[in-house]
Write a protein that holds these residues in place. Structure first.
Motif, PDB file in Angstrom:
ATOM      1  N   UNK A  33      32.537 119.679  11.497  1.00  0.00           N
ATOM      2  CA  UNK A  33      31.744 119.082  10.486  1.00  0.00           C
ATOM      3  C   UNK A  33      31.609 117.618  10.821  1.00  0.00           C
ATOM      4  N   UNK A  34      32.712 116.964  11.316  1.00  0.00           N
ATOM      5  CA  UNK A  34      32.279 115.536  11.738  1.00  0.00           C
ATOM      6  C   UNK A  34      31.572 115.624  13.129  1.00  0.00           C
ATOM      7  N   UNK A  35      30.352 115.003  13.039  1.00  0.00           N
ATOM      8  CA  UNK A  35      29.471 115.223  13.830  1.00  0.00           C
ATOM      9  C   UNK A  35      29.823 115.214  15.281  1.00  0.00           C
ATOM     10  N   UNK A  36      30.173 114.066  16.028  1.00  0.00           N
ATOM     11  CA  UNK A  36      30.542 113.869  17.305  1.00  0.00           C
ATOM     12  C   UNK A  36      31.926 114.237  17.701  1.00  0.00           C
ATOM     13  N   UNK A  37      32.694 113.605  16.678  1.00  0.00           N
ATOM     14  CA  UNK A  37      34.127 113.689  17.154  1.00  0.00           C
ATOM     15  C   UNK A  37      34.762 115.134  17.016  1.00  0.00           C
ATOM     16  N   UNK A  38      33.938 116.004  16.162  1.00  0.00           N
ATOM     17  CA  UNK A  38      34.578 117.383  16.179  1.00  0.00           C
ATOM     18  C   UNK A  38      34.152 118.012  17.545  1.00  0.00           C
ATOM     19  N   UNK A  39      33.285 117.581  18.408  1.00  0.00           N
ATOM     20  CA  UNK A  39      32.914 118.227  19.480  1.00  0.00           C
ATOM     21  C   UNK A  39      33.460 117.883  20.471  1.00  0.00           C
ATOM     22  N   UNK A  40      34.057 116.580  20.469  1.00  0.00           N
ATOM     23  CA  UNK A  40      34.654 115.755  21.501  1.00  0.00           C
ATOM     24  C   UNK A  40      36.170 116.593  22.012  1.00  0.00           C
ATOM     25  N   UNK A  41      36.811 116.834  20.803  1.00  0.00           N
ATOM     26  CA  UNK A  41      38.141 117.621  21.284  1.00  0.00           C
ATOM     27  C   UNK A  41      37.800 119.140  21.700  1.00  0.00           C
ATOM     28  N   UNK A  42      36.848 119.646  21.370  1.00  0.00           N
ATOM     29  CA  UNK A  42      36.395 121.034  21.829  1.00  0.00           C
ATOM     30  C   UNK A  42      36.314 120.846  23.437  1.00  0.00           C
TER      31      UNK A  42
END
Length: 89
Positions: free
Chosen positions: A23-32
């Motif tokens: 849900x957190x725009x960029x940070x949520x994708x970084x860990x993935x």
């Protein structure tokens, strides 16, 4: 064993349960990206060991840099989030 790590990384990437929610725009994708990419690089490194030791070392270096820089970036985003949260409470 590297295959299990790669499968676990891909499952983590598509799973809705994350360290940082998507849900957190960029940070949520970084860990993935960090976990999935690092696990796939781990698989690639194990396959490259059979053919080229120098290629395996290069892939290993890239893998560790991805994990270290990604971890630092996730920590920074977390600290910024805690700071913003503490400003409004």
């Amino acid at each position: 064993m590297p295959t299990i790590v790669a499968i676990a990384g891909v499952i983590y990437g598509v799973s809705p349960i994350d360290i940082l929610p998507d849900i957190i725009p960029v940070a949520g994708w970084i860990d993935d990206l960090v976990i999935t990419g690092g696990s796939l690089l781990h698989l690639g490194q194990s396959f490259a060991k059979d053919t080229s030791e120098s290629l395996a070392k290069l892939i290993g270096f890239i893998k560790w840099m991805l994990w270290i820089l990604g971890g630092i970036l996730i920590a920074i985003v977390g600290l910024i989030g805690v700071g913003i949260y503490s400003l409004f409470t």
